[in-house]
Design an enzyme around this catalytic site. Structure first.
Site, short mmCIF file in Angstrom:
data_model
loop_
_atom_site.label_atom_id
_atom_site.label_comp_id
_atom_site.label_asym_id
_atom_site.label_seq_id
_atom_site.Cartn_x
_atom_site.Cartn_y
_atom_site.Cartn_z
N HIS A 478 -48.29 40.96 -27.38
CA HIS A 478 -47.06 41.14 -26.61
C HIS A 478 -46.46 42.52 -26.89
O HIS A 478 -46.14 43.28 -25.98
CB HIS A 478 -46.07 40.03 -26.99
CG HIS A 478 -44.77 40.13 -26.27
ND1 HIS A 478 -43.68 40.79 -26.80
CD2 HIS A 478 -44.38 39.68 -25.05
CE1 HIS A 478 -42.68 40.73 -25.93
NE2 HIS A 478 -43.07 40.05 -24.86
N CYS A 870 -56.86 45.23 -13.60
CA CYS A 870 -55.48 45.40 -14.04
C CYS A 870 -55.29 45.04 -15.51
O CYS A 870 -54.17 44.97 -16.00
CB CYS A 870 -54.52 44.62 -13.17
SG CYS A 870 -54.83 42.85 -13.22
#
Ligand code: PEP
Ligand code: MG
Length: 914
Positions: A478, A870
């Site tokens: 994250h 992506c």
């Protein structure tokens, strides 16, 4: 059997005729220095004659356990005799000795990593010859003491400090401050002292060839022995620790070996009409077209590097009447070299009693800013083409330019290392929570957020912090993904940081150090290093030159074979990032992760949808979400008017939106301990039960992606309604051209996609009717699981585009947890040579093979589809090239700050195809 040629001559014969055997194209044979010396000699430039022993000879010597291969020493002897003939001097001659330098020179520049020996050939007799020839005893004794010092240290590993101490002592005795003030007698005395140091510190057991009659180690007087030992030492320096480390860091193969250049010595320390210097043909710091470098009068090369005396700028060389002629010649050579190499050149030269000699040239290293300016200027000067200019700037350099850096002049001591997760350098006071970060920044302080790992709740702290440091998690954690997206420096997986966020302190394992909140640290996210205290930074920005270069890169990448272009999109979740990415040249949004729209004050709403058992509360939450999501898309589509915006349906496991059950359990325990009963405790217990009920052993392989849309169909219904109605409203009411595309994540079974697509199209149809406008919203699949790649031909029949989520694909192809692998075992795998690169950073061959297979299966069954990537690899220069060349994808999508790097890398990919 004839022995392979392992020695190449360069420079002139006695009659002045050039006898050079190599040239600049022989970099891998002769090393950079040898190949360029040969090239300069061929150009007719004044190069002291010599010969180069090939890189392959070094590898042969190393691979046979430091033994000379047959015939090699004979070739070296022959070349040495030839050199003596060409120079009309003999090594060790007591009347007029030849002296040589012995220098390393690998195919790639490895500055200062390997060894050099100067003034070789001196002994007690030849030093007398040098005195006679130069009529300068001081110079001769100084050369001799330098030779003993250098040879002893470099060739036989005698501690350099022993010589420096003797030198300092001699200065004291002589009552002088500088070495250059020592007399010939002082230096002669030093020679004896240095020989004694040699005798006391060299073992004859290891070097029996050095034993004298008394059985002591004697400094070798025989020039042939000096030469052989010096060459062996230079070969050996290919494998010294610092050279090995440098190669590892710079991706240079250990199998190349170094060449050795043996060259007639010329002297910059023969008095006031001699000098030595280094120069670039242009300013290597900022690219300005000016001669750039320094020289030092009456000095040898190592004096310039050692900074013993202040050097003078090269622009002053011509101004000094003694050096006028040599200075003018040097300037004309600058011109010759630049137009020959068609690039900035880096030069070493010596002026010996007014005569200029060229000792080295190579294409000059330059800063990122200089690289761009020089490339553009050279196009304007007609020296190179636009393609060459684009090809000359490396994406890595560009990445540097876009982020602050540690000032290269700063003296730093590394406190800890981690993963280089997001580039740029940061300095700030340590804070351990996002709330503390926000408070500190509000009071005008600069902070770095130090966390075990971040979670979506940390966004507010991450946004205000100068940088983010975590002790856990990898490059797709994250913290890493968000930091890169925000352009904030980040180092993760700093395992030596033992963080106690409650006590607001961090212990640094392996040391006694404990850092507290408010202590200042600095770190470099491009190198993954942490330093105690504030390191000065240099800042960079997008310049006009960079814009020009990137515009040329765009022309190249959009003009591929068969009209095929290579496009660059951005991963952006909010209008601010989208706007920023547009200014960096992104063409469209390739991935909008909608989960990021559910954070902050909206978390409460999604929590009540997930956790409530009351249908009315759940539908009220959905209605609220619909409202805020519609607003989000209205502003996204406005910012991106006329450009595609790929919106991904909700992807992460739902528990990511819930409170931490550990913290909840602690508050329950506290309530219980305080004897509290009643409503609050009951509510907390029931909340904990429901959160626990959602827990999964492997959430990243659990209820997430398309599975969420199938189990909670209200979610895609709401999200698609928000997307479609925002688009319809902008079209109908504002006359804009919104271009949303909807992407279904983590599909593995074709029917998952088909069923969700039905739901999506149903909603789009409803919205079209409600608004009375026609909407064309393509629906694509995110391919991020091996099964999806294998059945890509089937999925393609039901999809409008494919976009590869290479983060999850890497995780699932390898079976490596993307959240743990990089901190736990990938560094060990890299160290052991099991992996060459971190597969979460640079695309792995097998994962690429999966992508490539899915693209060709897809193209076969649905030729109209487009293909993108992506995952984080979409911003990695090496991966970008391979996606285009080897997997045939049409675009990459990356975080905003990586867009310029991706544009340049895409152009490089195209250039390689031409
Ligand atoms: C991916 O898996 O590559 C991807 C882009 O999705 P995420 O990182 O959000 O899982
Ligand atoms: Mg994914």
């Amino acid at each position: 059997m004839e022995t392979e040629k392992c020695v190449y001559r360069f420079g002139a014969a006695a009659d002045g005729v050039d006898v050079t055997e190599g040239d600049a194209s022989m970099n891998f044979v002769l090393g950079g220095k040898g190949a360029n010396l040969a090239e300069m000699a061929r150009l007719g430039l004044p190069v002291p004659p010599g010969f180069t022993i090939t890189c392959k000879t070094c590898m042969g010597y190393a691979n046979s356990g430091n033994e000379w291969q047959q015939g090699v020493l004979d070739q070296i002897d022959a070349a040495t005799r030839d050199l003596e003939e060409r120079m009309g001097k003999r090594l060790g001659d007591p009347d007029d000795p030849l002296l040589v330098s012995v220098r390393s020179g690998a195919p790639f520049s490895m500055p200062g990593m390997m060894d050099t020996v100067l003034n070789l050939g001196l002994n007690d007799e030849s030093v007398q010859g040098l005195i006679r020839q130069t009529e300068n005893p001081r110079f001769a004794w100084d050369s001799y003491r330098r030779f003993i010092q250098m040879f002893s240290n470099v060739v036989l590993g005698v501690d350099a400090d022993l010589f420096e101490n003797a030198l300092s002592k001699r200065r004291l005795i002589a009552g002088v401050r500088q070495d250059s003030d020592l007399s010939a007698e002082d230096l002669c005395q030093l020679v004896s002292e240095f020989k004694a140091i040699f005798r006391d510190n060299v073992s004859v057991l290891l070097h029996p060839e050095l034993a004298d009659a008394a059985g002591d180690a004697a400094f070798p007087a025989d020039p042939a022995l000096q030469l052989r030992l010096a060459i062996q030492a230079v070969f050996g320096s290919w494998l010294n620790e610092r050279a090995c480390l440098y190669r590892k860091q710079n991706g240079i193969s250990d199998d190349l070996g170094t060449a050795v250049n043996v060259q007639a010595m010329v002297f910059g320390n023969k008095g006031e009409s001699s000098a030595t210097g280094v120069a670039f043909t242009r300013n290597a710091a900022d690219g300005t077209k000016e001669f750039y470098g320094d020289f030092l009068v009456n000095a040898q090369g190592e004096d310039v590097v050692a900074g013993i005396r202040n050097t003078e700028p090269i622009s002053q060389l011509k101004a000094n009447p003694t050096f006028k002629e040599a200075g003018e010649q040097l300037e004309s050579i600058f011109g010759i070299l630049e137009s020959h190499y068609r690039d900035i050149c880096d030069i070493e030269f010596t002026i010996e009693q007014g005569k200029l000699w060229m000792l080295q040239t190579r294409v000059g290293k330059r800063t990122a800013a200089a690289a761009i300016k020089i490339a553009i200027d050279m196009v304007e000067e007609g020296i190179i083409t636009r393609e060459e200019a684009v090809g000359r700037v490396s994406p890595k350099q560009l990445d540097q330019l876009l982020h602050p850096q540690f000032d290269p002049a700063a003296d730093i001591e590394v406190l800890a290392c981690g993963l280089n997760a997001s580039p740029g350098a940061a300095v700030g006071e340590i804070v351990f929570s996002s709330d503390d970060a926000v408070k500190a920044v509000a009071s005008g302080r600069r902070v770095v957020l130090v966390r075990w790992e971040t979670n979506p709740d940390d966004l507010k702290g991450m946004t205000v912090a100068e940088g983010i440091l975590t002790s856990h998690g990898g490059k797709t954690s994250h913290a890493a993904v968000i930091a890169r997206g925000m352009g904030t420096p980040c180092v993760c997986g700093v395992e030596s940081f033992q963080i106690d966020a409650k006590a607001k302190e961090v212990r640094i394992s392996g040391t006694d150090l404990v850092l507290h909140e408010g202590d200042v640290i600095s770190f470099d996210g491009a190198r993954g290093i942490v330093v105690l205290g504030a390191v000065p930074l240099t800042t960079a920005s997008l310049t006009k030159d960079l814009d020009t270069l990137l515009a040329w890169a765009d022309e190249i990448r959009l003009d591929g074979p068969d009209g095929r272009g290579f496009h660059v999109r951005v991963n952006a979740d909010n209008p601010k990032d989208a706007g920023l990415a547009l200014s960096f040249g992104a063409e469209a949004i390739g991935l909008c992760r909608t989960e990021h729209m559910f954070l902050g004050d909206r978390k409460q709403i999604i929590q009540s949808f997930i956790l409530s058992e009351d249908a009315a509360v759940r539908s009220a939450a959905l209605a609220q979400l619909l409202e805020v999501q519609t607003d989000d898309f209205l502003s996204m589509f406005r910012t991106m008017n006329g450009r595609d915006v790929v919106v991904r349906l909700l992807d992460p496991p739902l528990h990511e939106f819930l409170d931490d059950p550990r913290e909840l359990a602690v508050s329950i325990a506290r309530l219980e301990a305080s004897g509290a009963e009643g409503e609050r405790l009951l509510e907390a217990r029931s909340l904990l039960r429901r959160i626990d009920g959602m827990a999964e052993s492997n959430p990243m392989l659990g209820l997430r992606g398309v599975r969420l849309s199938l189990l909670y169909p209200e979610l895609p219904l709401m999200q698609v309604r928000a997307i479609a109605s925002a688009a319809a409203a902008l079209k109908r009411d504002e006359g804009l051209d919104p271009r949303p595309e909807i992407m279904v994540p983590l599909v593995s079974v074709t029917r998952e996609h088909v069923q969700v697509r039905d739901v999506i199209e149903g909603v789009i149809g409803q919205v079209e009717r409600e608004y009375g406008v026609k909407l064309e919203i393509p629906v694509g699949t995110m391919i991020e699981l091996p099964r999806a790649c294998l059945v890509a031909d089937q999925i393609a029949k039901h999809a409008d585009f494919f976009c590869f989520g290479t983060n999850d694909l890497t995780q699932t192809v390898f079976g490596f947890s993307r959240d743990d692998a990089e901190a736990k075992f990938i560094p060990v795998y890299l160290h052991k040579g099991i992996l060459d690169v971190n597969p979460f950073e640079t695309i792995d061959d097998a994962v690429l093979e999966m992508v490539s297979m899915a693209v060709s299966k897809g193209r076969e069954s649905n030729p109209a589809m487009s293909y993108g990537v992506c995952g984080e690899h979409g911003g990695d220069p090496l991966s970008i090239k391979r996606f285009f060349k080897d997997a045939n994808v049409d675009y990459v999508s990356c975080s905003p700050y990586r867009v310029p790097v991706a544009r340049l890398s895409a152009a490089h990919a195209m250039l390689e195809l031409r």
